[in-house]
Design an enzyme around this catalytic site. Structure first.
Site, short mmCIF file in Angstrom:
data_model
loop_
_atom_site.label_atom_id
_atom_site.label_comp_id
_atom_site.label_asym_id
_atom_site.label_seq_id
_atom_site.Cartn_x
_atom_site.Cartn_y
_atom_site.Cartn_z
N SER A 125 0.87 -1.18 0.00
CA SER A 125 0.00 0.00 0.00
C SER A 125 0.90 1.23 0.00
O SER A 125 2.08 1.14 0.38
CB SER A 125 -0.84 -0.01 1.28
OG SER A 125 -1.47 1.24 1.49
N TYR A 153 -1.92 -1.20 10.73
CA TYR A 153 -2.08 -1.43 9.29
C TYR A 153 -0.89 -0.85 8.51
O TYR A 153 -0.29 -1.54 7.68
CB TYR A 153 -3.40 -0.82 8.78
CG TYR A 153 -3.56 -0.99 7.28
CD1 TYR A 153 -3.83 -2.25 6.74
CD2 TYR A 153 -3.40 0.08 6.41
CE1 TYR A 153 -3.94 -2.42 5.36
CE2 TYR A 153 -3.51 -0.08 5.04
CZ TYR A 153 -3.78 -1.33 4.52
OH TYR A 153 -3.88 -1.51 3.16
#
Ligand SMILES: NC(=O)c1ccc[n+]([C@@H]2O[C@H](COP(=O)([O-])OP(=O)(O)OC[C@H]3O[C@@H](n4cnc5c(N)ncnc54)[C@H](OP(=O)(O)O)[C@@H]3O)[C@@H](O)[C@H]2O)c1
Length: 259
Positions: A140, A153
């Site tokens: 990401s 995360y």
């Protein structure tokens, strides 16, 4: 022999799009996620190739090994591993459930690492036979800086990027290539699962089709890191030049609610 791709998290979003792309390019598929019904529906869409459905909850310790064993029992020769399954959680670290954050680490980091370890011998074997063999790991843009309000995360995706880039270098003489896809905000179920639908970050998204296409093309070209979208590339570059504390503050703001 057709190449075979194992795609995790194929029941929705990017994984669903990857499945269609790999299938359109002649791959047979092994698709996995928890939602068996959605996996079966995807299989019904892809009638021109062989699709094996193996439902699995990758947050459970031992699930990756079970998946590997089931693939081996079916004698399916994996030539592409797509570690896509993952999820995020929005909120302050100490206010989020520890168990849910541990499940996130299990899916985003542990399962990805274990599957890579289990399937590397198959990939090396395929490469030695002259077949195209590789790994596509989904990280990401969160990988490029700390992310307050989604701390675990962001850290998990930093791991995915660092691990994958290191592995790409280790494997450079083996013909097994490793591509890391670093999407920015993408219009999938991600924000709903993360309870981040109101986050500023969710206000502007790329389509999952465009992001998966960029990832698949990068994989085909054996690129090491793909950041789809010009603004995401600018953000990833900027994160290298601003102090980490400033980057963290910007990320915190983006992870916060739209007022
Ligand atoms: N969307 C974004 O903005 C964005 C941005 C950057 C990176 N990413 C990354 O892209 C990847 C795909 O996410 P997405 O955006 O496509 O979101 P999504 O639509 O929510 O898809 C997530 C996939 O992961 C699977 N999954 C979640 N928990 C699992 C578990 N415990 N065991 C097995 N499979 C599990 C889900 O399947 P089941 O629910 O059926 O198990 C689903 O197929 C993730 O790694 C995510 O971190 C997304």
């Amino acid at each position: 022999m057709n190449p075979t791709a194992l795609i995790t998290g194929a029941s929705s979003g990017l994984g669903y799009e990857f499945a269609k792309l790999y299938a359109a390019n002649g791959y047979n598929l092994i698709i996995t996620a928890r939602n068996e019904e959605k996996l079966q529906l995807l299989k019904e869409e892809l009638t021109h190739i062989d699709v094996t459905v193996i439902p699995k909850d990758l947050s459970q310790p031992g699930a990756s090994k079970e998946l590997y064993q089931q693939v081996m029992d079916k004698k399916l020769p994996v030539t592409a591993l797509v570690n896509n399954a993952g999820f995020g959680l929005n909120g302050n670290f100490d206010e989020l459930s520890l168990q849910e954050q541990q499940d996130m680490l299990q899916v985003n980091i542990t399962a990805l690492t274990e599957l890579t370890h289990y399937f590397l011998p198959s990939l090396k074997k395929a490469a030695n036979q002259g077949l195209s063999a590789g790994i596509l790991n989904v990280a990401s843009t969160a990988a490029f800086q700390p992310g307050p309000k989604m701390a675990v995360y962001y850290a998990s995706k930093s791991y995915v990027l660092s691990f994958s880039e290191a592995l790409a270098e280790e494997l450079k003489d083996t013909n097994v290539h490793v591509t890391t896809l670093c999407p920015g905000a993408t219009g999938t179920n991600f924000f709903k699962t993360a309870k981040a639908e109101n986050a500023k970050l969710a206000a502007s998204t790329m389509s999952p089709q465009a992001v998966a296409k960029a990832g698949f093309e990068g994989y085909q070209k054996k690129h090491r890191v793909i950041v789809p979208g010009r603004m995401n590339r600018v953000g990833a570059l900027a994160a290298k030049f601003v102090p980490r504390s400033v980057a963290a503050r910007i990320a915190q703001n983006m992870n916060g609610a739209n007022s």
